[in-house]
Design a protein around this motif. Structure first.
Motif, PDB file in Angstrom:
ATOM      1  N   GLU A   6      -9.365  10.452   1.548  1.00 17.69           N
ATOM      2  CA  GLU A   6     -10.026   9.254   1.040  1.00 17.69           C
ATOM      3  C   GLU A   6      -9.406   7.984   1.641  1.00 17.69           C
ATOM      4  OE1 GLU A   6      -9.786   9.302  -3.179  1.00 17.69           O
ATOM      5  OE2 GLU A   6     -10.938  11.169  -3.403  1.00 17.69           O
ATOM      6  N   ARG A   7      -8.094   7.965   1.735  1.00 16.65           N
ATOM      7  CA  ARG A   7      -7.393   6.759   2.190  1.00 16.65           C
ATOM      8  C   ARG A   7      -7.405   6.628   3.712  1.00 16.65           C
ATOM      9  NH1 ARG A   7      -1.734   6.840  -0.982  1.00 16.65           N
ATOM     10  NH2 ARG A   7      -1.369   5.069   0.435  1.00 16.65           N
ATOM     11  N   LYS A   8      -7.500   7.766   4.415  1.00 25.55           N
ATOM     12  CA  LYS A   8      -7.463   7.739   5.880  1.00 25.55           C
ATOM     13  C   LYS A   8      -8.452   8.772   6.423  1.00 25.55           C
ATOM     14  CE  LYS A   8      -5.090   5.942   9.435  1.00 25.55           C
ATOM     15  NZ  LYS A   8      -4.995   4.475   9.688  1.00 25.55           N
ATOM     16  N   LEU A  29      -6.708  12.946  -1.525  1.00 29.89           N
ATOM     17  CA  LEU A  29      -6.319  11.537  -1.547  1.00 29.89           C
ATOM     18  C   LEU A  29      -6.064  11.034  -0.130  1.00 29.89           C
ATOM     19  CD1 LEU A  29      -3.919  11.455  -4.625  1.00 29.89           C
ATOM     20  CD2 LEU A  29      -6.118  10.281  -4.422  1.00 29.89           C
ATOM     21  N   GLY A  78       0.788  -1.220   0.000  1.00 31.47           N
ATOM     22  CA  GLY A  78       0.000   0.000   0.000  1.00 31.47           C
ATOM     23  C   GLY A  78       0.817   1.265   0.000  1.00 31.47           C
ATOM     24  N   GLU A 115      -0.100  11.935  -5.921  1.00 33.04           N
ATOM     25  CA  GLU A 115      -0.211  10.605  -5.309  1.00 33.04           C
ATOM     26  C   GLU A 115       0.956  10.337  -4.353  1.00 33.04           C
ATOM     27  OE1 GLU A 115      -0.462  11.284  -8.492  1.00 33.04           O
ATOM     28  OE2 GLU A 115      -2.616  10.928  -8.847  1.00 33.04           O
ATOM     29  N   LEU A 162       0.803  10.184   4.605  1.00 28.53           N
ATOM     30  CA  LEU A 162       0.344   9.045   5.399  1.00 28.53           C
ATOM     31  C   LEU A 162       1.505   8.377   6.139  1.00 28.53           C
ATOM     32  CD1 LEU A 162      -2.184   7.578   2.816  1.00 28.53           C
ATOM     33  CD2 LEU A 162      -2.753   8.632   5.012  1.00 28.53           C
ATOM     34  N   ASP A 195       1.119   9.763  -0.230  1.00 33.04           N
ATOM     35  CA  ASP A 195       1.863   8.654   0.360  1.00 33.04           C
ATOM     36  C   ASP A 195       2.810   9.161   1.449  1.00 33.04           C
ATOM     37  OD1 ASP A 195       1.541   5.927  -0.254  1.00 33.04           O
ATOM     38  OD2 ASP A 195       3.634   5.804  -0.903  1.00 33.04           O
TER      39      ASP A 195
END
Length: 701
Positions: free
Chosen positions: A591-593, A588, A510, A541, A548, A545
């Motif tokens: 959305e992911r977290k 992003l 991931g 993107e 996060l 990354d």
């Protein structure tokens, strides 16, 4: 709740200062404000006691909370005059002033030196009662059998009980390492069931340093390296021929020789040129004799000091043998040994569950670094250091080993590494040395590397050659689970350090890229800056990354992540390619977290200043209180962290690499020994939370 802990010796030479230091270290990590007080100190004045100075300096304490009371000479006079209560009155006054500013105060009693040690013990017990402090009694186990130590513990319990002192626990110090289990088995529980901890005698703690001997004898530094932290393992008097003398010399011996013994001087110099000969810790030239003018220049480049002393050889040797090593000198290696033994033997959780201490409200740089070491010690991991021919690496490894921070493996030609260590008085005891060129692991590593990189045309012959590179060899040790992490970069570029990890350790599921974060230790808090070292122009993107990964790293080191995605505009006020990239990256991340507090685009001032945040981005959960800062590109991030570091005095720890399956971290080529120690500790902490994936699970590119 009590506000002080009284550490008292029960006999001469018990090493109670080691216990006081261990308590200070533990309390500093767990309490908001600590203080230190020595009611009675040796010397002519209470203003410059060495232990007070050590604690004050090590923990950056204000002089108002780190103090001494009166001198032993004064205390003895007052006792002799029947005015003992005046001692208590003065000490209670100072203790009250210190404790009013602290959550807890470590009180270290007098040293019990001299013929009236029994009087001093009684005085310490009375002072503990007058100050309202429970007692930590330190019993010396040196040269005592197990049953004798057990009897000494019972006697101390009885004596403190007789005077109604509150016993918190007993520490047996300086026990024979070969009989520690017997000592523990012999000690009886006692009526109060107070814990008894046993600390081993550490040989390196008892050895004086060249600096301590120089100070005690008033030696003149004549030539060689002014290394005052070299430990003196023994003393050898050069009263025989050179051949016989060299045969008797042991590593770390202090050589005492008349200044006109040119043969001895030449011999000890020659010892540094071969790993087969022992290297002394220093040389003392006795009798007031100076070397021949033709010899003196040869001594200048020696890796150990040459001293001059006016006394003859006999009196010089006698004076040297009388020098005692003291933890109060602040020697970094002795402090590391003391704290390492404390960490190994003492259950801090058991001790402090009886204390009602508030956690620190703020996180200072020093407290963060102390907590970092404590976390690494709590669940020890194994770290490899590939750069064994860099002296800084060896010095850091010795400190880490003595502090018991982690297991260590050092890579390099074994003879060269040992020769470098011996020449500079560095002990490699307890550290594994591996030479990639001769290691039986090389074949296994090459086969694995050839398998993983076959799609890139790597065959076994090429893989065998590659595994001679210490960075590749060390990284493969991490990959195959032989060690838990790697730290390199003191003598290699960042690219050289992380390339092997990118090839076969790979990123976690991931995670798209490897990135970095600097932990910025501000005056009262810790911030995380990413990415300031790896990715020049990250995409939206990749920025997501990085955000996060940085939030995860921050949380791993005790920072509650509130992420600011930085740009030159805040909210919807600006447009442009960079702003749009940051805005897209922020979405992003959300959305992911969804549960992660994140804001962007946002300017730095709005991220850190509550007033500006209220005006520019009211209602934000991040604005004005961000803890994780994500920069839009490497140029911005690298310059910003350096600007903040230089202008604010913040301590920048890192770069900490993130996103890899297993921890591999990079050092600056200008790093200090302290930087290496901190980075290894960070790597060990990272390894604690990494599940060990099967090597076969690695994905091939």
């Amino acid at each position: 709740m009590f506000t002080g802990i009284y550490v008292t010796a029960t006999s001469t030479g018990s090493g109670k200062s080691v216990v006081a230091l261990g308590l200070a270290e533990a309390l500093y990590r767990r309490a908001g404000r600590i203080g230190y007080f020595r009611p009675v100190v040796p010397g002519d004045t209470p203003d410059h006691d060495p232990m007070v100075e050590l604690i004050r300096t090590r923990y950056h304490l204000d002089p108002a909370v780190c103090r001494a009371g009166l001198t032993l000479k004064e205390a003895r006079r007052l006792v002799a005059e029947g005015r003992r209560e005046e001692i208590s009155t003065r000490c209670v006054q100072v203790f009250s002033e210190v404790s009013a500013l602290c959550d807890v105060v470590i009180v270290e009693g007098s040293d019990l030196s001299g013929a009236d040690s029994a009087v001093e013990f009684d005085l310490n017990a009375q002072l503990a009662k007058d100050l309202g402090c429970p007692v930590v009694a330190v019993v010396s186990g040196k040269d005592l059998k197990s049953e004798e130590i057990a009897d000494a513990v019972d006697v101390v319990r009885a004596e403190l009980s007789a005077v109604h002192a509150d016993l918190l626990m007993v520490m047996v110090n300086r026990a024979d390492p070969d009989h520690v289990d017997e000592v523990r088995a012999a000690i009886r529980p006692g009526d109060l069931k107070r814990p008894v901890y046993v600390l081993e005698e550490r040989p390196e703690m008892a050895r004086p340093t060249t600096g301590e001997i120089s100070a005690a004898l008033g030696l003149q530094l004549l030539a060689g390296t002014a290394d005052m932290e070299r430990e003196v393992a023994g003393v050898k008097v050069a009263a025989m021929s050179l051949g016989n003398f060299i045969g008797a010399l042991e590593p770390g011996d202090l050589v005492i020789a008349p200044g006109d013994r040119a043969d001895i001087l030449a011999g000890v110099l020659a010892s540094t040129q071969s790993p087969d000969f022992p290297v002394p810790s220093g040389v003392v030239l006795s009798g007031g004799l100076m070397p021949d003018p033709h010899i003196l220049p040869l001594l200048a480049g020696a890796p150990f000091p040459f001293f001059a002393h006016p006394e003859d050889t006999y009196h010089t040797a006698t004076a040297v043998s009388g020098v005692r090593s003291e933890i109060s000198t602040g020697n970094s290696r002795k402090v590391a040994s003391a704290l390492g033994e404390w960490s190994r033997q003492v259950d801090e959780d058991e001790i402090f569950e009886r204390f009602n201490l508030s956690r620190p409200a703020s996180m200072t740089p020093l407290r963060f670094l102390h907590e970092l070491i404590g976390r690494a010690q709590a669940d020890r991991r194994h770290v490899v250091l590939p750069e064994g021919t860099d002296l800084r690496i060896l010095r850091a490894a010795e400190i880490l080993r003595r502090r018991d921070v982690c297991e260590l493996t050092i890579l390099g030609n074994e003879a060269a590494v040992r020769e470098l260590a011996a020449a500079h008085g560095v002990s490699l005891d307890g550290i594994t040395l591996v030479d990639p060129a001769t290691s039986e692991l090389r074949q296994r590593f090459a086969e694995e590397y050839a398998r993983l990189r076959a799609h890139k045309g790597v065959d076994l012959a090429k893989a065998l050659e590659t595994m001679l590179d210490v960075s590749y060899f060390g990284t493969m040790m991490v990959q195959l689970g032989i060690v838990d992490g790697m730290v390199s970069g003191a003598a290699h570029t960042t690219a050289h350090t992380i390339r092997p990890a990118l090839e076969f350790v790979k990123t976690r599921p991931g995670v798209a890229i490897v990135s970095s974060v600097f932990l910025m230790l501000m005056q009262d808090r810790v911030l995380a800056y990413g990415d300031c070292a790896v990715n020049p122009e990250p995409t939206a993107e990749q920025l997501a990354d990085i955000a996060l990964a940085s939030a995860e790293t921050a949380r791993q080191f005790g920072v509650d992540p509130r992420v600011a995605m930085l740009s030159y505009s805040t909210g919807g006020s600006g447009t442009g390619a960079t702003v749009d990239k940051v805005r897209a990256a922020t979405e992003l991340v959300r959305e992911r977290k969804p549960d992660l507090a994140v804001e962007g685009p946002i300017q730095y001032d709005a991220a850190v200043d509550a007033a500006i945040a209220a005006a520019k981005l009211p209602g934000s959960d991040v604005a004005g209180q961000a803890t994780v800062f994500i920069f839009p590109d490497l140029n911005t991030g690298n310059n910003t962290y350096k600007a903040v570091q230089q202008s604010s005095g913040a301590v920048a720890v890192g770069p900490v690499l993130q996103g890899l399956n297993k921890p591999v971290n990079d050092l600056s080529r200008g790093c200090t020994v302290e930087d290496i120690v901190n980075t290894v500790a960070i790597t060990a902490v990272q390894a604690q939370s990494v599940a060990a994936p099967s090597p076969a699970a690695s994905q091939e590119n």
